[in-house]
Structure formats: C-alpha cells, structure tokens
Design a protein around this motif. Structure first.
Motif, PDB file in Angstrom:
ATOM      1  N   GLU A 168       0.830  -1.205   0.000  1.00  0.00           N
ATOM      2  CA  GLU A 168       0.000   0.000   0.000  1.00  0.00           C
ATOM      3  C   GLU A 168       0.864   1.254   0.000  1.00  0.00           C
ATOM      4  OE1 GLU A 168      -2.975   2.826   2.450  1.00  0.00           O
ATOM      5  OE2 GLU A 168      -1.354   1.728   3.411  1.00  0.00           O
ATOM      6  N   GLY A 169       1.910   1.245   0.814  1.00  0.00           N
ATOM      7  CA  GLY A 169       2.806   2.399   0.878  1.00  0.00           C
ATOM      8  C   GLY A 169       3.475   2.695  -0.452  1.00  0.00           C
ATOM      9  N   ALA A 195       1.407   7.037  -6.449  1.00  0.00           N
ATOM     10  CA  ALA A 195       0.189   7.482  -7.124  1.00  0.00           C
ATOM     11  C   ALA A 195      -0.540   8.656  -6.475  1.00  0.00           C
ATOM     12  CB  ALA A 195      -0.782   6.310  -7.252  1.00  0.00           C
ATOM     13  N   ASP A 196      -0.373   8.871  -5.177  1.00  0.00           N
ATOM     14  CA  ASP A 196      -1.146   9.941  -4.522  1.00  0.00           C
ATOM     15  C   ASP A 196      -0.760  11.309  -5.083  1.00  0.00           C
ATOM     16  OD1 ASP A 196      -2.535   8.135  -3.020  1.00  0.00           O
ATOM     17  OD2 ASP A 196      -1.841   8.865  -1.076  1.00  0.00           O
ATOM     18  N   ALA A 220       1.894  15.665   0.880  1.00  0.00           N
ATOM     19  CA  ALA A 220       1.843  15.210   2.273  1.00  0.00           C
ATOM     20  C   ALA A 220       1.507  13.723   2.337  1.00  0.00           C
ATOM     21  CB  ALA A 220       0.813  16.020   3.063  1.00  0.00           C
ATOM     22  N   SER A 221       0.601  13.292   1.505  1.00  0.00           N
ATOM     23  CA  SER A 221       0.214  11.887   1.481  1.00  0.00           C
ATOM     24  C   SER A 221       1.362  11.024   0.967  1.00  0.00           C
ATOM     25  CB  SER A 221      -1.029  11.696   0.613  1.00  0.00           C
ATOM     26  OG  SER A 221      -1.494  10.368   0.729  1.00  0.00           O
ATOM     27  N   ARG A 222       2.075  11.504  -0.036  1.00  0.00           N
ATOM     28  CA  ARG A 222       3.240  10.754  -0.543  1.00  0.00           C
ATOM     29  C   ARG A 222       4.312  10.626   0.531  1.00  0.00           C
ATOM     30  NH1 ARG A 222       2.291  13.908  -5.103  1.00  0.00           N
ATOM     31  NH2 ARG A 222       4.116  15.179  -4.623  1.00  0.00           N
TER      32      ARG A 222
END
Length: 133
Positions: A75-76, A82-83, A87-89
């Motif tokens: 998932e990581g 892809a995010d 911040a999410s990356r």
C-alpha cells in the motif's frame, strides 16, 4: 535474552506501535483522502491483532505478522507513487520505512530460533535414518 535479540524485539514493538499511530494520523489528520473523512484510518486495526503476541515474544505471531505487514508495504509503495498530495506521498514513504524496520527486526529476532529448529530437525533425522541394504 541476548543484546541483539533484545534490540530486534524492541525494534519490532516500537515500529509496529509507531506504524499504527502513523496510519491513524495520516488518514485522520495529516492527509486524509477526503477532507473530514477518517474511515480509512481503520486500516490500522489489523495491526492491533499481532501487537500482544509481538510484545510477549510469541514466535508464531512474529512469523505471521511479518507476512501481514507486507500488505502495508505494498500500500505504501502504491500510494507513494500514485497519490496527488505531497503530504500523502511523504506519509506513504514513512509507512514504507516503518514496515521495513518491523519486517527486518522480526526476521532478525526469529533467525536464531529458526537455526536452532533446523539443527534439531537435522539431529532427529540423523537418529532415525535407516541404512540401506
């Protein structure tokens, strides 16, 4: 318990607890996929299942949790690639790092036990060998 085993055990505990907190913080506060949505933070719940066994040094729990944790690695990797949100990356990269720490700590903690089990199995097989002929 040897110093090395203690370090690996404590590393496994710390990285697992840190990962649980990291995932909840990521999806509830830092960079949720949808503003105000915290439901994805529930993905940390399966990590609570092995926590007690890891703390108690249960070898079986350490073995299966080292396989479970690979789902979070995948998932990581996907989310780091892809995010859209920076911040999410960054949170995804942190997830990858924590998973890698847990995985290697668990495996290195288990290594002496596996070697001993292999030695005992070989010893047993040597005792029960029947000569041919």
């Amino acid at each position: 318990m040897g110093t090395g085993k203690k370090v690996f055990h404590m590393g496994a505990i710390a990285s697992l607890i840190w990962l649980i907190g990291w995932l909840v913080a990521w999806e509830a506060f830092v960079a949720p996929l949808q503003p105000g949505s915290w439901l994805l933070a529930l993905k940390a719940l399966p990590l609570l299942l092995p926590l007690r066994g890891v703390i108690k040094r249960d070898l079986y729990t350490l073995q299966w949790s080292s396989m479970l944790i690979l789902i979070y690695f995948a998932e990581g990797v996907v989310r780091a690639w892809a995010d859209q949100s920076a911040a999410s990356r960054h949170m995804a990269i942190g997830e990858i790092a924590l998973v890698v720490v847990y995985y290697f700590c668990a495996l290195l903690y288990l290594r002496p036990y596996k070697k001993e089990a292999q030695r005992l199995a070989k010893e047993l097989l040597d005792k029960v060998k029947v000569p041919h002929g």
